[in-house]
Write a protein that holds these residues in place. Structure first.
Motif, PDB file in Angstrom:
ATOM      1  N   GLY A 289       0.634  33.510  47.720  1.00 23.24           N
ATOM      2  CA  GLY A 289       1.176  32.580  48.704  1.00 23.24           C
ATOM      3  C   GLY A 289       0.702  31.165  48.480  1.00 23.24           C
ATOM      4  O   GLY A 289       1.470  30.199  48.586  1.00 23.24           O
ATOM      5  N   SER A 290      -0.586  31.000  48.154  1.00 23.87           N
ATOM      6  CA  SER A 290      -1.118  29.659  47.911  1.00 23.87           C
ATOM      7  C   SER A 290      -0.571  29.065  46.618  1.00 23.87           C
ATOM      8  O   SER A 290      -0.647  27.853  46.401  1.00 23.87           O
ATOM      9  N   SER A 291      -0.006  29.924  45.751  1.00 25.47           N
ATOM     10  CA  SER A 291       0.625  29.468  44.504  1.00 25.47           C
ATOM     11  C   SER A 291       2.119  29.253  44.668  1.00 25.47           C
ATOM     12  O   SER A 291       2.810  28.921  43.703  1.00 25.47           O
ATOM     13  N   GLY A 292       2.637  29.492  45.867  1.00 25.25           N
ATOM     14  CA  GLY A 292       4.057  29.277  46.133  1.00 25.25           C
ATOM     15  C   GLY A 292       4.947  30.421  45.705  1.00 25.25           C
ATOM     16  O   GLY A 292       6.163  30.251  45.612  1.00 25.25           O
ATOM     17  N   VAL A 293       4.363  31.604  45.436  1.00 25.56           N
ATOM     18  CA  VAL A 293       5.148  32.776  45.046  1.00 25.56           C
ATOM     19  C   VAL A 293       5.368  33.586  46.316  1.00 25.56           C
ATOM     20  O   VAL A 293       4.620  34.514  46.643  1.00 25.56           O
ATOM     21  N   CYS A 294       6.413  33.230  47.050  1.00 23.56           N
ATOM     22  CA  CYS A 294       6.493  33.580  48.461  1.00 23.56           C
ATOM     23  C   CYS A 294       6.940  35.007  48.762  1.00 23.56           C
ATOM     24  O   CYS A 294       6.332  35.671  49.609  1.00 23.56           O
ATOM     25  N   ARG A 295       8.001  35.482  48.128  1.00 21.29           N
ATOM     26  CA  ARG A 295       8.500  36.810  48.491  1.00 21.29           C
ATOM     27  C   ARG A 295       7.471  37.902  48.225  1.00 21.29           C
ATOM     28  O   ARG A 295       7.215  38.732  49.102  1.00 21.29           O
ATOM     29  N   PRO A 296       6.844  37.940  47.043  1.00 26.46           N
ATOM     30  CA  PRO A 296       5.813  38.956  46.828  1.00 26.46           C
ATOM     31  C   PRO A 296       4.626  38.803  47.774  1.00 26.46           C
ATOM     32  O   PRO A 296       4.041  39.799  48.206  1.00 26.46           O
ATOM     33  N   ALA A 297       4.267  37.549  48.096  1.00 29.01           N
ATOM     34  CA  ALA A 297       3.169  37.335  49.043  1.00 29.01           C
ATOM     35  C   ALA A 297       3.520  37.923  50.397  1.00 29.01           C
ATOM     36  O   ALA A 297       2.680  38.555  51.055  1.00 29.01           O
ATOM     37  N   ARG A 298       4.768  37.740  50.827  1.00 33.68           N
ATOM     38  CA  ARG A 298       5.191  38.279  52.124  1.00 33.68           C
ATOM     39  C   ARG A 298       5.248  39.805  52.081  1.00 33.68           C
ATOM     40  O   ARG A 298       4.858  40.476  53.046  1.00 33.68           O
ATOM     41  N   GLN A 299       5.712  40.374  50.972  1.00 29.80           N
ATOM     42  CA  GLN A 299       5.750  41.832  50.854  1.00 29.80           C
ATOM     43  C   GLN A 299       4.349  42.425  50.986  1.00 29.80           C
ATOM     44  O   GLN A 299       4.146  43.447  51.648  1.00 29.80           O
ATOM     45  N   ALA A 300       3.390  41.770  50.366  1.00 29.20           N
ATOM     46  CA  ALA A 300       2.008  42.223  50.479  1.00 29.20           C
ATOM     47  C   ALA A 300       1.501  42.067  51.904  1.00 29.20           C
ATOM     48  O   ALA A 300       0.804  42.940  52.432  1.00 29.20           O
ATOM     49  N   ALA A 301       1.849  40.955  52.553  1.00 29.91           N
ATOM     50  CA  ALA A 301       1.414  40.725  53.931  1.00 29.91           C
ATOM     51  C   ALA A 301       1.998  41.756  54.884  1.00 29.91           C
ATOM     52  O   ALA A 301       1.322  42.198  55.833  1.00 29.91           O
ATOM     53  N   VAL A 302       3.237  42.149  54.653  1.00 31.03           N
ATOM     54  CA  VAL A 302       3.856  43.183  55.492  1.00 31.03           C
ATOM     55  C   VAL A 302       3.092  44.493  55.354  1.00 31.03           C
ATOM     56  O   VAL A 302       2.859  45.208  56.344  1.00 31.03           O
ATOM     57  N   TRP A 303       2.670  44.815  54.132  1.00 29.52           N
ATOM     58  CA  TRP A 303       1.896  46.044  53.921  1.00 29.52           C
ATOM     59  C   TRP A 303       0.565  45.975  54.667  1.00 29.52           C
ATOM     60  O   TRP A 303       0.144  46.938  55.298  1.00 29.52           O
ATOM     61  N   VAL A 304      -0.083  44.820  54.593  1.00 27.24           N
ATOM     62  CA  VAL A 304      -1.348  44.637  55.321  1.00 27.24           C
ATOM     63  C   VAL A 304      -1.138  44.792  56.820  1.00 27.24           C
ATOM     64  O   VAL A 304      -1.923  45.464  57.507  1.00 27.24           O
ATOM     65  N   ARG A 305      -0.083  44.178  57.337  1.00 26.70           N
ATOM     66  CA  ARG A 305       0.182  44.259  58.776  1.00 26.70           C
ATOM     67  C   ARG A 305       0.328  45.704  59.239  1.00 26.70           C
ATOM     68  O   ARG A 305      -0.045  46.046  60.369  1.00 26.70           O
ATOM     69  N   GLY A 306       0.838  46.556  58.363  1.00 34.81           N
ATOM     70  CA  GLY A 306       0.993  47.960  58.719  1.00 34.81           C
ATOM     71  C   GLY A 306      -0.315  48.675  58.972  1.00 34.81           C
ATOM     72  O   GLY A 306      -0.337  49.761  59.562  1.00 34.81           O
ATOM     73  N   LEU A 307      -1.434  48.080  58.550  1.00 39.49           N
ATOM     74  CA  LEU A 307      -2.742  48.675  58.776  1.00 39.49           C
ATOM     75  C   LEU A 307      -3.592  47.849  59.744  1.00 39.49           C
ATOM     76  O   LEU A 307      -4.801  48.041  59.827  1.00 39.49           O
ATOM     77  N   GLU A 308      -2.929  46.947  60.468  1.00 41.68           N
ATOM     78  CA  GLU A 308      -3.608  46.170  61.510  1.00 41.68           C
ATOM     79  C   GLU A 308      -3.406  46.858  62.853  1.00 41.68           C
ATOM     80  O   GLU A 308      -2.297  47.305  63.164  1.00 41.68           O
ATOM     81  N   VAL A 309      -4.454  46.946  63.637  1.00 38.28           N
ATOM     82  CA  VAL A 309      -4.344  47.568  64.958  1.00 38.28           C
ATOM     83  C   VAL A 309      -3.477  46.692  65.847  1.00 38.28           C
ATOM     84  O   VAL A 309      -3.794  45.513  66.071  1.00 38.28           O
TER      85      VAL A 309
END
Length: 367
Positions: A289-309
């Motif tokens: 995300g900090s490198s401007g590679v947005c779609r993969p960064a968001r896909q990873a963030a969605v996966w992380v959110r799935g393990l957030e309470v």
């Protein structure tokens, strides 16, 4: 009350401190956009992280010590997200109170700890010239090799084992770059030597500081690592020196990270943590995300959110909204047992490294 480290606990604290691109394809790295509105998941996570602090410190109740290294991980996350400034200031103060205990032991001075402390202090806008009476930049300068084949390498001041590694080198790059150090270019150059031909950064240096080959491919362990590569990319975002070489290294590293991303958006760490987890996925999302590679960064963030309470959780995690589990097994255990004294450390470490990824759930937060 702060408790002294035993040598064993100190060693553990120091030691613990991502396919869409074709091979050889040059990636255009954009500067990150000005942060837009935070996501709900981001706000919940930083609130939970801040709530783990007691007087600016994360205290490990299982082993009864103040974990300054983990505290700095949380501080780096909060500073990167520009959230909870009072907590960041409290961490700055606590670091000053225990700077000697964190960076030294029985006459030894640990380069990785000094570098991490400097990185946090500069990223968070603190005064690196006076952290508990210590000029952190000066102290780190004393731990940078100035001549020979290892020029630019950070090294512990110790008669025993040298625990310095590429993670500490990345923090040194970040801290020295942000503090406009004259040593930054040498330190950057040595970090770039740790990048392997396929794009990843290795963790361990060559043990022989006098050997001619100090880069990846020479003696030492060259195991690929998502975590180390992501941290190197994040650190290199903060330097404006050696522009063409740094940009090329970043592009190569980002391409490698992309080749490691699972179809579900997740990333795995290096052995023995070579399964999908939020530490590695969060760091990779942050780097992308900090490198401007947005779609993969968001896909990873969605996966992380799935393990957030989530809010209104009706399991034993009901009071832990915003906490991020290390993996699915840890989340399932938390649902039945809650976060226990023995498991809280893992939840804290996962949350500190994964929380910055949650900003990329909102596309406007990425370049």
């Amino acid at each position: 009350m702060k408790q002294p480290f035993t040598r064993t606990v100190r060693r553990l604290a120091i030691a613990t401190t991502a396919v869409t691109a074709a091979t050889g394809m040059a990636l255009a790295l954009a500067a990150p956009a000005q942060a837009a509105r935070p996501t709900a998941a981001e706000k919940q996570s930083v609130r939970w992280l801040g709530g783990q602090l007691t007087d600016g410190v994360m205290h490990n109740d299982q082993y009864d010590f103040d974990d300054i290294g983990l505290t700095l991980d949380a501080g780096l996350a909060l500073a990167a997200l520009d959230k909870r400034p009072a907590d960041v200031e409290a961490i700055q103060s606590a670091l000053g109170d225990d700077i000697e205990g964190y960076t030294t032991y029985n006459g030894d001075v640990y380069a990785g700890s000094v570098a991490k402390a400097l990185a946090f202090t500069t990223v968070s806008g603190g005064d690196y010239t006076d952290v508990g009476g210590v000029n952190l930049r000066h102290r780190l300068h004393q731990l940078v090799i100035r001549e020979g084949s290892s020029t630019g390498r950070i090294a512990d001041h110790s008669d025993g084992t040298d625990y310095a590694n590429t993670i500490g080198q990345a923090f040194a790059v970040q801290g020295l770059s942000l503090s406009d150090s004259g040593q930054a270019k040498k330190v950057i150059r040595f970090l770039l030597k740790q990048q392997c031909d396929t794009g990843y950064f290795r963790l361990q240096f060559n043990d022989d500081k006098d050997a001619k080959n100090q880069g990846c491919g020479g003696p030492g362990t060259n195991t690929p690592s998502v975590d180390v590569t992501a941290l190197a990319v994040i650190a290199l975002q903060d330097t404006h020196q050696m522009g063409k070489q740094v940009r090329s290294a970043q592009q190569h590293a980002v391409a490698w990270l992309l080749s490691q991303q699972g179809s579900d958006g997740s990333f795995a760490g290096a052995p023995p943590t070579d399964s999908a987890n939020t530490n590695s996925t969060g760091l990779a999302s942050w780097a992308l995300g900090s490198s401007g590679v947005c779609r993969p960064a968001r896909q990873a963030a969605v996966w992380v959110r799935g393990l957030e309470v989530p809010p209104n959780d009706d399991s034993a995690l009901a009071d832990e909204t915003g906490a991020i589990a290390y993996d699915a097994a840890a989340y399932q255990a938390g649902e039945s047992d809650g976060i226990t004294t023995a498991t809280r450390d893992q939840w804290r470490r996962a949350s500190a490294q994964a929380a910055p990824a949650l900003r990329y759930l909102r596309r406007s937060n990425c370049a």
